[in-house]
Design a protein around this motif. Structure first.
Motif, mmCIF file in Angstrom:
data_model
loop_
_atom_site.group_PDB
_atom_site.id
_atom_site.type_symbol
_atom_site.label_atom_id
_atom_site.label_comp_id
_atom_site.label_asym_id
_atom_site.label_seq_id
_atom_site.Cartn_x
_atom_site.Cartn_y
_atom_site.Cartn_z
ATOM 1 N N GLN A 61 -10.041 -10.639 3.025
ATOM 2 C CA GLN A 61 -10.904 -10.169 3.854
ATOM 3 C C GLN A 61 -12.199 -10.960 4.109
ATOM 4 O OE1 GLN A 61 -10.190 -7.371 5.854
ATOM 5 N NE2 GLN A 61 -8.711 -6.439 4.812
ATOM 6 N N ASP A 107 -9.872 2.792 -5.088
ATOM 7 C CA ASP A 107 -9.540 1.736 -4.215
ATOM 8 C C ASP A 107 -9.618 0.418 -4.457
ATOM 9 O OD1 ASP A 107 -9.629 4.031 -1.930
ATOM 10 O OD2 ASP A 107 -11.791 4.029 -2.189
ATOM 11 N N TYR A 108 -10.498 0.108 -5.342
ATOM 12 C CA TYR A 108 -10.677 -1.530 -5.835
ATOM 13 C C TYR A 108 -10.638 -1.693 -7.197
ATOM 14 C CZ TYR A 108 -11.903 -2.114 -0.804
ATOM 15 O OH TYR A 108 -11.913 -2.027 0.577
ATOM 16 N N LYS A 129 -15.562 -9.476 3.048
ATOM 17 C CA LYS A 129 -15.672 -9.404 1.779
ATOM 18 C C LYS A 129 -15.762 -10.841 0.880
ATOM 19 C CE LYS A 129 -13.349 -4.840 0.960
ATOM 20 N NZ LYS A 129 -13.407 -4.538 2.320
ATOM 21 N N SER A 189 -16.537 3.463 0.046
ATOM 22 C CA SER A 189 -15.179 3.866 -0.626
ATOM 23 C C SER A 189 -15.279 5.584 -0.463
ATOM 24 C CB SER A 189 -15.049 3.250 -1.821
ATOM 25 O OG SER A 189 -14.748 1.995 -1.654
ATOM 26 N N ALA A 218 -17.816 -2.213 -1.742
ATOM 27 C CA ALA A 218 -17.146 -0.914 -1.700
ATOM 28 C C ALA A 218 -17.780 0.421 -1.597
ATOM 29 C CB ALA A 218 -15.995 -0.676 -3.004
ATOM 30 N N GLU A 262 -8.485 -9.455 -1.865
ATOM 31 C CA GLU A 262 -9.468 -9.504 -0.801
ATOM 32 C C GLU A 262 -10.516 -10.263 -0.848
ATOM 33 O OE1 GLU A 262 -10.076 -5.340 0.452
ATOM 34 O OE2 GLU A 262 -8.001 -5.307 1.075
ATOM 35 N N ASN A 311 -7.360 -4.919 -3.627
ATOM 36 C CA ASN A 311 -7.327 -3.650 -3.129
ATOM 37 C C ASN A 311 -6.263 -2.823 -3.781
ATOM 38 O OD1 ASN A 311 -6.168 -1.367 -1.444
ATOM 39 N ND2 ASN A 311 -7.321 -2.130 0.369
ATOM 40 N N ASN A 312 -6.612 -1.697 -4.485
ATOM 41 C CA ASN A 312 -5.715 -1.014 -5.401
ATOM 42 C C ASN A 312 -4.352 -0.452 -4.454
ATOM 43 O OD1 ASN A 312 -6.888 -1.485 -7.657
ATOM 44 N ND2 ASN A 312 -8.148 0.313 -7.418
ATOM 45 N N ARG A 313 -4.620 0.054 -3.324
ATOM 46 C CA ARG A 313 -3.660 0.807 -2.396
ATOM 47 C C ARG A 313 -2.455 -0.289 -2.069
ATOM 48 N NH1 ARG A 313 -5.656 5.805 -1.932
ATOM 49 N NH2 ARG A 313 -7.786 6.077 -2.235
ATOM 50 N N THR A 314 -2.881 -1.307 -1.520
ATOM 51 C CA THR A 314 -1.953 -2.420 -1.144
ATOM 52 C C THR A 314 -1.687 -3.545 -2.359
ATOM 53 O OG1 THR A 314 -3.751 -3.952 -0.302
ATOM 54 C CG2 THR A 314 -2.923 -2.213 1.073
#
Length: 814
Positions: free
Chosen positions: A272, A577-578, A275, A616, A613, A311, A304-307
């Motif tokens: 990102q 999230d991170y 970031k 978040s 974050a 980043e 990014n923990n969700r993906t």
């Protein structure tokens, strides 16, 4: 007759077609131009650009970046009939020939856009013969490519003066935008320069460029090419541009990806842009404040923990810092991880039922078969709960848990988590691996903590997007061949496949990172939650000074680490999230007294979380359904027995956690006056009483004795008892010297060898022997010194119950 003519015509056409096909194969389409490698952010903006192999800025313009405005302006200016001719415009040739022969009008070559592409691909001297070859190539290009692809090639090859070629290069270097973000005035500016790249130089002849731009804008208005108001606005737009440097964000990742995909013109990374820029600025400014402490570098990784996409990727504080070796990549460098592996160890032990959070672990000086670890502060606590051992990062309890779990089990799971150095050296790793004795990189450690944040499921971290495996390689001149599809072809080739998994495996680099819930289960969600719960506590020594009173303290779980010699400082934290990993140190390996994870790495970690974050969601990890509560004895952390009045609530994993009953006290038969104890064999029929005494491990009892700590000590055994009690497992444990060790002593200094042991709490006296010769008697906790001679030695220790232990050592003299 007509039939014969038709057959002859077909034969002629067949021969002509075969001849053209043969010529096409004999003289194939020229190869695609060599582009400047570009690394893009996730949103498509350019992070980093490199010169191409011929030292030119030739950045590939993608089809989506050719806007309708740019398309119409170029075609109107260069070749109005571009959409209709076959590469050569016969009418334009006739008109040009008339002007050139009769000298009327401007002398031209009637070059179409396709002919210009042919000339740019194969530059030649301008002669009549070469013009014919140019027309033949143009026809060949039209047969192989669509009009859009030919226009794209033209826009990638047109000159803009110096070493700048292509619309995208000019747009980025002069307007700091990609072509699809330019205004009408800027687009027309780039459309008019290629015909006069030496006379119309942006940044030097801006006034002349502006006059020529406005002249063409008026012509476009007359041709009704664009709305009148748009042209009116464009005519008023100033032109104050200068040459800018090419984008240089994320230099370490860009270099890494370009090396991995050497034939790709465009690599879309997972970063990102905002970031990445923030992380670079924070790291650079933070390290500036540390230089006076002898600390010159840092590295940061944001996931990014969700993906599971990376980043932000900061390989060093300053890529251009040659003195500090800033071009080294701190993300991939293998260093000593210090204490950062302890959370994963405890999670594995929780899953195997070896421990629970409230279980008490010995924290006393211990000799683990020759390995004597020390806590960071050189102090011991006697006994501590697992959660305190982890929160305070105590070394001795961690080594004991690793001994119980088994080093092979631990290193096998690290190998599954992509630790390459561990995979290469598994056979040589021992108990010291939990304290930094194995190599690890920031990318591997951050991936491991992202696994804890993801409920214990490991998956490769993604560095790129939109590169899909299995794409077929295109033809030699296809624009796709030099772009993302070429990168996908490489990522699916056998050459890039690794024999062992990695958090940055080729699979992860080559496409979309797996989402939450996918991957390999390394630890259970319950174990991951328990470790996370402990790591999020604020009552701990590695909290930076003053952080507890700060309103900017983020809600994260984190762990610090410091390598031996204070050469590496780590701090890795995560929320839902991170996951952010931070390393601080010197690439030279030089240590610093101030270099600790809590003092120099965690402040940067907190700054990164608060900056990257800050928005978040304020949700936290919830306990999994597999977890439950139970009462345990406060003195041991085990299921309460008959003598456990003090009890506390503890988490446990049903059907997994040990159900062993507490035995922190044991019943002892004591004489009426309390002066000695009886065993079952020597107890009298009457005249004794039953009492409870602490059931301490021998090493814990020895530690309390040596430190003068009060505890209820067991009286000596009945001196009249002739029976040797207890098996060899209760014999004295020799803590010094270490078995099977060679001691090299300096004869001139008259050195002495230390003899020490740990025993059961009921032992009062021990007897030392050297080579089966009696040396002396001593108290159980007494430290004995003697001067040995050179050669092999057999050291024996017997206690006052007749139990004996031997060790073999060798002594050499200098």
């Amino acid at each position: 007759m007509k039939q014969r003519i038709g057959i002859r015509l077909l034969v002629v056409l067949g021969i002509l077609g075969g001849l053209l096909l043969g010529l096409d194969r004999l003289f194939p389409v020229p190869p695609a131009p060599q582009y400047s490698p570009l690394v893009l952010a996730q949103d498509g903006t350019v992070l980093h650009a490199y010169l191409n192999p011929t030292q030119k800025w030739r950045m590939k313009t993608e089809l989506r970046e050719i806007t309708p405005v740019l398309r119409r302006a170029i075609i109107e200016k260069e070749d109005r009939w571009f959409r209709w001719h076959f590469g050569v415009n016969p009418l334009a040739l006739v008109q040009a020939a008339g002007r050139n022969v009769f000298g009327t009008g401007r002398t031209t070559g009637a070059s179409t856009i396709t002919m210009q592409v042919a000339r740019l691909l194969e530059p030649k001297e301008r002669t009549f013969g070469n013009k014919l070859l140019e027309m033949a190539r143009a026809t060949q290009l039209e047969a192989h490519h669509s009009k859009d692809e030919i226009l794209q090639l033209y826009l990638n090859l047109v000159p803009y003066g110096g070493n700048v070629e292509g619309v995208k290069s000019a747009a980025l270097l002069y307007f700091q935008q990609t072509p699809d973000y330019l205004s009408l005035a800027q687009t027309v500016t780039l459309a008019i320069i290629p015909n006069r790249p030496r006379g119309l130089v942006l940044g030097k002849n801006n006034a002349a460029v502006r006059r020529e731009r406005n002249r063409w804008l008026r012509r476009f208005r007359a041709a009704k090419l664009f709305p009148k108001q748009d042209i009116a606005d464009a005519l008023l737009e100033p032109l104050e541009v200068q040459r800018h440097a090419a984008p240089t964000l994320a230099p370490h990742l860009s270099r890494r990806l370009v090396r991995q995909y050497p034939h790709a013109a465009i690599i879309r990374s997972s970063l990102q842009r905002a970031k990445q820029s923030k992380a670079e600025d924070l790291t650079r400014n933070y390290v500036r404040r540390l230089r006076e402490l002898g600390i010159s570098q840092a590295a940061v990784l944001v996931v990014n923990n969700r993906t599971r996409r990376v980043e932000a990727y900061v390989g060093s504080a300053d890529f251009r810092d040659f003195r500090g070796q800033g071009q080294n990549d701190g993300i991939t460098a293998v260093r000593s991880p210090g204490s950062t592996l302890k959370p994963f160890l405890y999670a594995l032990a929780l899953d195997r039922g070896l421990v629970t959070p409230k279980l008490l672990l010995p924290d006393v000086p211990t000799n683990f078969q020759g390995y004597r670890p020390e806590n960071f502060d050189k102090n011991c606590n006697g006994e501590v709960t697992l959660e305190r051992a982890l929160a305070y990062s105590l070394n001795i309890p961690a080594v004991r848990v690793l001994q119980d779990l088994g080093v092979p089990t631990f290193t096998e799971q690290l190998q599954r988590a992509g630790f390459r150095s561990v995979a290469r050296n598994r056979a040589r790793l021992g108990l010291s691996s939990i304290l930094g004795g194995c190599g690890a990189s920031l990318e591997e450690l951050t991936g491991l903590y992202a696994t804890l944040a993801n409920g214990g499921r490991y998956g490769p971290l993604g560095l790129t997007v939109n590169i899909h495996a299995g794409a077929s390689p295109p033809g030699p001149l296809s624009e796709k061949g030099e772009g993302e599809l070429e990168a996908s072809r490489l990522s699916s080739s056998k050459k890039l496949k690794a024999s062992s998994p990695s958090p940055f495996s080729e699979r992860g680099l080559g496409g979309e990172a797996p989402g939450r819930g996918l991957g390999v289960a390394l630890v259970s969600p319950a174990a991951a939650f328990l470790v996370t719960d402990i790591l999020s506590q604020l009552t701990r020594p590695d909290l930076p000074l003053g952080a507890a009173s700060s309103t900017r303290l983020p809600k994260i779980a984190w762990k610090t680490g410091t390598s031996y010699g204070r050469r590496d400082a780590w701090s890795i934290g995560y929320n839902r999230d991170y996951t952010i990993g931070v390393w601080v140190g010197n690439f030279s390996g030089q240590g610093s007294p101030a270099l600790t994870g809590s003092d120099v790495a965690t402040p940067l970690l907190f700054d990164l979380f608060n900056t990257l974050a800050y928005n978040s969601p304020n949700d936290w990890f919830a306990p999994p359904a597999a977890l439950d509560f139970r009462l345990v004895c406060a003195e041991s952390g085990r299921v309460p027995g008959e003598n456990c009045p003090n009890q506390v609530i503890d988490y446990f994993l049903p059907s997994v956690s040990s159900g062993q009953r507490c035995q922190h006290q044991r019943e002892v038969l004591v004489s009426a006056d309390g002066s000695f104890t009886y065993c079952r064999a020597c107890a009298p029929a009457a005249g004794f009483r039953r009492e409870l005494y602490p059931n301490l491990l021998p090493e814990v009892a020895a530690y309390k004795e040596s430190q003068g700590l009060p505890y209820r000590r067991l009286p000596p055994h009945n001196p009249q008892c002739q029976r040797v009690r207890g098996g060899p497992e209760r014999a004295p444990s020799i803590t010094s010297p270490t078995a099977n060790t060679e001691y090299v002593l300096n004869a001139r200094e008259q050195p002495q060898l230390l003899l020490s042991c740990t025993t059961d709490s009921e032992v009062r006296q021990v007897y030392w022997y050297v080579n089966d010769q009696f040396l002396r008697a001593a108290a159980a906790t007494e430290r004995v010194f003697f001067r040995p001679g050179p050669g092999p030695l057999k050291i024996s220790c017997a206690d006052d119950h007749g139990r004996n232990t031997d060790v073999l050592v060798t002594v050499s003299e200098l």
